[in-house]
Design an enzyme around this catalytic site. Sequence first.
Site, short mmCIF file in Angstrom:
data_model
loop_
_atom_site.label_atom_id
_atom_site.label_comp_id
_atom_site.label_asym_id
_atom_site.label_seq_id
_atom_site.Cartn_x
_atom_site.Cartn_y
_atom_site.Cartn_z
N HIS A 80 47.85 45.23 40.40
CA HIS A 80 46.58 44.52 40.17
C HIS A 80 45.41 45.48 40.37
CE1 HIS A 80 43.62 41.12 40.89
NE2 HIS A 80 43.06 42.07 41.63
N GLU A 81 45.46 46.26 41.45
CA GLU A 81 44.37 47.21 41.71
C GLU A 81 44.35 48.32 40.65
OE1 GLU A 81 42.08 46.44 43.68
OE2 GLU A 81 43.10 44.81 44.73
N HIS A 88 42.51 47.13 37.74
CA HIS A 88 41.05 47.09 37.86
C HIS A 88 40.40 48.35 37.26
CE1 HIS A 88 39.90 43.39 39.66
NE2 HIS A 88 40.61 43.54 40.76
N GLU A 99 39.16 39.70 37.52
CA GLU A 99 40.32 39.50 38.39
C GLU A 99 41.50 38.95 37.59
OE1 GLU A 99 40.66 40.54 41.41
OE2 GLU A 99 38.58 41.18 41.65
N ASP A 120 45.16 40.52 37.30
CA ASP A 120 46.37 39.75 37.60
C ASP A 120 47.39 39.87 36.47
OD1 ASP A 120 45.72 38.84 40.11
OD2 ASP A 120 45.14 36.83 39.48
#
Length: 634
Positions: free
Chosen positions: A482-483, A486, A542, A546
């Site tokens: 997930h990070e 980003h 976000e 995800d």
Amino acid sequence: MNKKIKDDFYEYINEQWLKTAKIPDDRSSIGSFVEMDLELEKLLKGLVSKWHQDNSSIPNDPLIHEYVKFYSMILNTKKRDELGWEPVRNFLSKIENLKNFSQIQNANKDFWINYNFLPFSLSIDEDFANSERRIVWISEDSTILPSTKTYENQEEKERLLTVWKNMVKELLLSYGKNEQESEKIIQNSIQFDELYKNYVLTPEEAADYVSLYNLKQRNEVNKYSKNFNFLEIIDRFVGQEVTEVSILNERFFKNFDLIFSEENFEKYKDLLFVKNLLSTTTFLTEQIREVANKFSKAVTSIEKTRTLEDFAYDKTNTFFSMPLGMFYAKEYFGENSKKNIEHMIENMVKVYTKRLSENDWLSKETIEKAIAKISKLKFMIGYPEIIRPYYNKFKVLGYEQGGNLFTNALKFSEEISKYKISLYHKDEDKRYWSMSPAQINAYYHPIKNQMVFPAAILNFPFYKYDRCSSANYGGIGAVIAHEISHAFDNNGSQFDENGQLNNWWTEKDKSEFLKRTEAVIKLYDQRETEFGKVNGKLTVSENIADLGGFECALEAAKMEKDFNPEELFKSWATIWRSIYREGAAKRQLETDVHSPTKIRANVVLANNELFAQTYEITENDKMYIPKENKVKIW
């Protein structure tokens, strides 16, 4: 097959937990993150309490000694009761003595460092276009209610403002204002806030953080006001002549003279006084703290104020969370876990690189730039090598030395501010973290192209060293990926491999990315929850992370010998289990860039092909998303 799997996988996996879990009276929610935090808090509070009771047991760490001193001062309620409002009277009297905006304009550097809700906020932060230096940013402050969205619901607005007015009146009377003075201060404050709210950022605007970078050269800065000399204030604050400033919210500053007109001065001054009075209440008596917590409890529907011991722990961590986190990580974080997580990261970087290189909608030029970015990603696990130097200046002055909670806190805040100001036009060591190792969280920093995974989140249910690797990929693996995602969401994708705001996309590729971003917004927008609908635009960054992160973690899990998709799906649904109080749930829908946890869990799974195949999902099932509506970005 159980029909619930096909209709609501989140409810199916978490059914028993959802029936039995209870939200603690002093919390706004319960869930995997909160349960981990409660366990961690129990451990650390036990240590701190032991150190407080037996100073000989304090570790040989000067900062932990200062931690215990401050903590012990909070527990000394007799002395706090004796002092009452006295520690903050001189601080607040400087606001009471203001006669006009000119006095604020001409106030010294310390005034602009120490007070809240001045006509604009000043900070020294990264220059988006040049990650090797920091510049001045100026911005608005906060409204009385949590966000512009809260004002749109008239019933909720009136309910919360009534609580706020009653709370503030009780505090003003306690401070020494009479009935008439208190009523006037509250009325003026509400009136100024009603004007002020029209110009602050909406949650959707604040979420698009790249758009908040509006760099103005020195000769442009004073054009926003005829009454305020911005440059004079900024130069005094920084201690030198600044060359440029980033304006966070141009709408606010274009209306600056309308908001801060002389005819509004008394109204503004009263809200300035109230905001600063409220900021001091946690450093005074327990009775004052209890009263000052009423509005926060109403906003989040929390039932009970934190106990004295819990509050002492919380408040001390406001300043000392990093030293305590370093102690925790070095004592409790295992080297085996770190190596295993590094192995998982290596796999997921390989997967992401492969998916980028095989991407069918990006040009070769953009793919090369994206791979260059992921190849320079830095991963920081457990705890940082070093912490910022201002912690060494945190020397607690005890009651016997003439100190009190407020003066100590003010000194700590000043040290932090002066350190940040010293970084003007300089770079900072990239080994510093923005999060304590004892925090159940993780983050990606686009300017540093760096990811941080604190020791505290590297525990069950996100991670367990000796369980099926797929369960770990469905937990901490999906968080890590997930990070990584980003770096390529609607905000992060605008920064290059060196953390510079730089369009490395071809025009055609950017257009295709924006189309896919719109598809993500559509996938989530208006989905129903118990307390309202999801805002797809607010939560898009976000949600992109995800979706991309889960797909990446799944592919990486397949590289392991013990791959088990059902374990991965179950782990993913488990980490998002949560129950929220009504107020907290509503505030989340209004302001949080994350979708509600049930939505996060189910939409990602419903969007996944392997999940649909594993559980034979068809158009008759609620977990079904038609193939043409499934979104794939990364």
